[in-house]
Design a protein around this motif. Structure first.
Motif, PDB file in Angstrom:
ATOM      1  N   THR A   3      -3.672  56.106  35.794  1.00 35.68           N
ATOM      2  CA  THR A   3      -2.242  56.064  35.486  1.00 35.68           C
ATOM      3  C   THR A   3      -2.015  55.517  34.079  1.00 35.68           C
ATOM      4  O   THR A   3      -2.925  54.969  33.446  1.00 35.68           O
ATOM      5  CB  THR A   3      -1.496  55.158  36.479  1.00 35.68           C
ATOM      6  N   GLU A   4      -0.785  55.607  33.628  1.00 36.36           N
ATOM      7  CA  GLU A   4      -0.408  55.024  32.346  1.00 36.36           C
ATOM      8  C   GLU A   4      -0.674  53.516  32.346  1.00 36.36           C
ATOM      9  O   GLU A   4      -1.095  52.950  31.330  1.00 36.36           O
ATOM     10  CB  GLU A   4       1.067  55.304  32.065  1.00 36.36           C
ATOM     11  N   ASP A  43       1.106  62.771  31.535  1.00 33.69           N
ATOM     12  CA  ASP A  43      -0.193  62.917  32.198  1.00 33.69           C
ATOM     13  C   ASP A  43      -1.314  63.227  31.217  1.00 33.69           C
ATOM     14  O   ASP A  43      -2.429  63.528  31.620  1.00 33.69           O
ATOM     15  CB  ASP A  43      -0.122  63.997  33.268  1.00 33.69           C
ATOM     16  N   ARG A  81      -6.764  64.605  30.173  1.00 33.73           N
ATOM     17  CA  ARG A  81      -5.965  64.736  31.395  1.00 33.73           C
ATOM     18  C   ARG A  81      -6.239  63.529  32.285  1.00 33.73           C
ATOM     19  O   ARG A  81      -7.356  63.344  32.763  1.00 33.73           O
ATOM     20  CB  ARG A  81      -6.325  66.019  32.125  1.00 33.73           C
ATOM     21  N   ALA A  83      -5.416  62.902  35.270  1.00 36.48           N
ATOM     22  CA  ALA A  83      -5.782  63.258  36.642  1.00 36.48           C
ATOM     23  C   ALA A  83      -7.259  63.614  36.768  1.00 36.48           C
ATOM     24  O   ALA A  83      -7.807  63.603  37.873  1.00 36.48           O
ATOM     25  CB  ALA A  83      -4.922  64.425  37.134  1.00 36.48           C
TER      26      ALA A  83
END
Length: 121
Positions: A3-4, A43, A81, A83
């Protein structure tokens, strides 16, 4: 998924790192030079890499993790990315980007005793 907040924690753990906005998104700086920033989409992470050759190697070897846009053509910068990257790899990528932008003396002082620059700055 990274996550950020994970990016923030890893980036701010590096020596003399500060956060401030760049283009309205969080960005991370070492002594006034940026080394990472979140893209507007939220993201993707923008990171400098050592060379355009290295950029192309990353894009070819791990297309699920690394991407680019025409805006970054001709620049040694990749998009990561969130994710698709694991926290360990992200930590290494951030440390490498930090070393690229940190003043030489600071980067040298932060190197591990064995001289291998992977893992921590």
């Amino acid at each position: 998924m990274v996550t950020e907040d994970d990016v923030r924690g890893l980036a701010l753990a590096l020596p003399e790192t500060a956060e401030r906005a760049m283009y309205g998104t969080p960005a991370f700086y070492v002594r006034g030079k940026w080394f990472a920033r979140m893209r507007e989409e939220g993201d993707l992470l923008v990171l400098p890499v050592p060379s355009e050759e290295h950029k192309h190697e990353l894009l070819t070897a791990e297309p699920a993790t690394f991407t680019t846009t025409p805006h970054y053509d001709g620049h040694a910068i990749v998009l990561v990315r969130l994710a698709a990257v694991d926290p360990g790899e992200l930590g290494e990528l951030l440390a490498e980007a930090w070393r690229l932008r940190a003043p030489k003396g600071l980067a040298a002082a932060a190197e591990p005793a064995d001289g291998h620059g992977r893992g921590s700055p």
